[in-house]
Design a protein around this motif. Structure first.
Motif, PDB file in Angstrom:
ATOM      1  N   GLY A 147      39.691  -7.687 -22.648  1.00 23.37           N
ATOM      2  CA  GLY A 147      38.361  -7.684 -23.244  1.00 23.37           C
ATOM      3  C   GLY A 147      38.002  -8.968 -23.946  1.00 23.37           C
ATOM      4  O   GLY A 147      36.923  -9.520 -23.757  1.00 23.37           O
ATOM      5  N   GLU A 148      38.914  -9.492 -24.752  1.00 19.87           N
ATOM      6  CA  GLU A 148      38.666 -10.757 -25.442  1.00 19.87           C
ATOM      7  C   GLU A 148      39.985 -11.371 -25.864  1.00 19.87           C
ATOM      8  O   GLU A 148      40.861 -10.683 -26.391  1.00 19.87           O
ATOM      9  N   LEU A 179      40.082 -11.041 -15.472  1.00 23.46           N
ATOM     10  CA  LEU A 179      38.741 -11.296 -16.004  1.00 23.46           C
ATOM     11  C   LEU A 179      38.808 -11.122 -17.507  1.00 23.46           C
ATOM     12  O   LEU A 179      39.243 -10.064 -18.003  1.00 23.46           O
ATOM     13  N   THR A 180      38.408 -12.151 -18.244  1.00 23.14           N
ATOM     14  CA  THR A 180      38.512 -12.081 -19.695  1.00 23.14           C
ATOM     15  C   THR A 180      37.348 -12.825 -20.336  1.00 23.14           C
ATOM     16  O   THR A 180      36.571 -13.497 -19.660  1.00 23.14           O
ATOM     17  N   THR A 181      37.214 -12.676 -21.657  1.00 19.97           N
ATOM     18  CA  THR A 181      36.207 -13.407 -22.419  1.00 19.97           C
ATOM     19  C   THR A 181      36.887 -14.142 -23.565  1.00 19.97           C
ATOM     20  O   THR A 181      37.997 -13.782 -23.990  1.00 19.97           O
ATOM     21  N   ILE A 182      36.194 -15.165 -24.064  1.00 25.10           N
ATOM     22  CA  ILE A 182      36.751 -15.958 -25.155  1.00 25.10           C
ATOM     23  C   ILE A 182      35.609 -16.606 -25.925  1.00 25.10           C
ATOM     24  O   ILE A 182      34.549 -16.883 -25.347  1.00 25.10           O
ATOM     25  N   HIS A 183      35.801 -16.828 -27.201  1.00 22.45           N
ATOM     26  CA  HIS A 183      34.807 -17.555 -27.989  1.00 22.45           C
ATOM     27  C   HIS A 183      35.035 -19.054 -27.804  1.00 22.45           C
ATOM     28  O   HIS A 183      36.122 -19.573 -28.081  1.00 22.45           O
ATOM     29  N   SER A 184      33.979 -19.720 -27.333  1.00 21.95           N
ATOM     30  CA  SER A 184      34.088 -21.149 -27.109  1.00 21.95           C
ATOM     31  C   SER A 184      32.683 -21.740 -27.054  1.00 21.95           C
ATOM     32  O   SER A 184      31.699 -21.010 -26.930  1.00 21.95           O
TER      33      SER A 184
END
Length: 511
Positions: A362-363, A383-388
């Motif tokens: 998820g993150e 498949l992933t998300t990241i703060h950038s």
């Protein structure tokens, strides 16, 4: 006298009704009860009486709920004053009930006791009918004050409490609105937020003035209270409401988030085993994009999702009452006990034992980034998300997160993460609150092993100005480069038809 039901209730006139006699016949023997149990029995008796029609009277004589209230003998009070009186009464007589959880049964008892107090004490609030008063008191004491309708309403993504008298709501479309409603005081705000945190067993007090919790599987709460914030502010909180949305491709296209070509390209890549990282700041639409991509996965491919504390994805599909795809949803579990804590690293380890085709993290926030890139380099599509803040910066952030788990050089880890995630998607919420897919970038692996960042699609802003105190932003998406030969090779090895690859190389997509 304790233990006996009254022959006559304040809710009846004359001799006992048929309903009252039925109740007495069911329990004729006296029994010693606590005051709380006796009040509960009486309140239940009142509810039954209002629901049963008296056979000896005309229908117009039957008592209904709104007829149960007396007219207030005293002058009406402000609602806040009535609330304080009722809270003192309920907490004084039924303190065990208020600390026994947030179940529907407990809520029902609270509403009965509130109703009984209002009836017996003949209280009234200015500008409110008795039924409105009971409903408002119940919302304050068993729910979450005026926030209830926003927390469980539709189309709301976030509620920001900047202070007891400053609350903002952010809607799914990006619109932000300052509410006219607010808490009565800093103490009122703290008490309401404490009730929210109680659901997940989190305590907010001076010893723990900074906490996070969940209100439901899709609602996350982060809270600060005094002394972290000023006493006149009382509390600051962010309530993130994740509503799994069945977004369709046309929703993204019509809203200007991305083009058909961009979305089809990403869908084809994730289907054929290419790992993708969706990057961006908070509220940029990362999870929404990732969630839509997962809806395009064929039913026969196995998806294993790992989310941190709250559910944001809803991927199980049913047809004629039967599940048609293969999905395993998992959540982390936080605990002060190390043996009971289950983090993303532990779930990543077990996920590979379930033989997934698509692994969803998820993150990435910490050391799990290293476990995720390791999984991606084993051949599983991640498949992933990241703060950038950009596509290129995403790889550097991955490296810094991986170093929390392993002691390796930046160069080595950069080689790993660029191999693991050939594609990065960067999303952004612009000043006018519109969400845009700003860039899709490929990290090309050259024959000598070196890396080259290759932008494929970009959003170019052509106009950004202020008009009537509003931002006016215009622009367009365009294709910058075709995919590299190294990516074509990986897609071919993963089973993509050569015709589809040729269309991708020419800037087209498969339909």
């Amino acid at each position: 006298m304790l233990g006996k039901k009254r022959n006559q209730s304040v809710f009846m006139e004359g001799e006992p009704s048929h309903a009252a006699r039925v109740l007495e016949e069911k329990d004729p023997a006296p029994k010693v009860c606590t005051e709380e149990e006796t009040d509960m029995a009486e309140s239940r008796e009142a509810v039954v009486i209002t629901d049963l029609e008296e056979p000896r009277h005309n229908k117009r004589d039957v008592l209904r709920t709104h007829d149960l209230f007396f007219s207030a003998e005293d002058d009406s009070k402000d609602f806040s004053a009535v609330l304080r009186d009722v809270q003192e009464h309920i907490s004084g007589k039924y303190s065990t009930l208020l600390t026994s959880g947030n179940t529907e049964e407990v809520k029902e008892h609270i509403k009965r006791y509130i109703t009984k107090y209002v009836q017996d004490s003949r209280v009234a609030a200015k500008g409110m009918t008795n039924q409105q008063l009971v409903d408002a008191l119940y919302t304050e004491m068993a729910e979450f004050s005026f926030l209830t309708k926003y927390i469980f309403g539709k189309g709301i993504e976030e509620i920001d409490i900047n202070g007891w008298n400053d609350i903002e709501v952010q809607y799914s479309g990006g619109k932000t609105e300052k509410l006219n409603e607010h808490f009565d005081s800093p103490e009122h705000a703290i008490n309401v937020v404490r009730r929210m945190l109680h659901v997940s067993g989190v305590v907010l007090d001076n010893a723990s003035p900074l906490v996070t919790g969940t209100l439901a599987k899709n609602i996350r709460i982060a809270v600060l209270k005094t002394p972290i914030v000023d006493e006149e502010v009382g509390i600051a909180a962010s309530i993130r409401i994740v509503n799994p949305q069945s977004m369709k491709k046309e929703d993204f296209v019509n809203g200007g988030t991305a083009t058909d070509e961009m979305l089809d390209f990403l869908s084809e890549c994730i289907r054929y085993g290419i790992s993708v990282c969706v990057a961006g700041a908070t509220s940029s639409g990362k999870t929404t994009v990732a969630g839509w991509l997962l809806t395009t996965i064929p039913d026969n491919k196995r998806i294993f999702t790992i989310e941190n504390g709250s559910r944001e994805l809803a991927l199980v599909r049913e047809k004629d009452g039967k599940v048609v795809n293969s999905v395993i949803h998992t959540l982390t579990r936080d605990s002060e006990n190390d043996r009971q804590r289950i983090d993303q690293i532990a779930l990543l380890d077990v996920a590979l034992r379930f033989n997934p085709d698509i692994l969803v993290v998820g993150e990435m926030r910490g050391a799990e980034a290293n476990a995720a890139q390791e999984a991606a380099r084993t051949g599983v599509a991640v498949l992933t998300t990241i703060h950038s803040n950009s596509c290129e910066a995403t790889y550097r952030r991955m490296v810094s997160l991986c170093k929390r788990a392993v002691d390796m050089s930046d160069e080595t880890l950069m080689g790993y993460v660029t191999e693991a995630y050939p594609l990065v998607v960067f999303c952004k919420q612009l000043e006018n609150k519109q969400r845009k897919m700003m860039e899709i970038m490929e990290c090309e692996i050259l024959p000598d092993g070196s890396r080259s960042f290759r932008p494929l699609f970009q959003y170019e802003i052509t106009e950004n100005r202020m008009e009537d105190n509003k931002f006016v932003i215009n622009g367009n998406h365009r294709m910058v480069n075709n995919i590299s030969e190294s990516l074509c090779k990986r897609l071919l090895e993963n089973g993509m038809p050569i015709e589809t690859i040729n269309r991708l190389k020419k800037g087209g997509v498969s339909v």
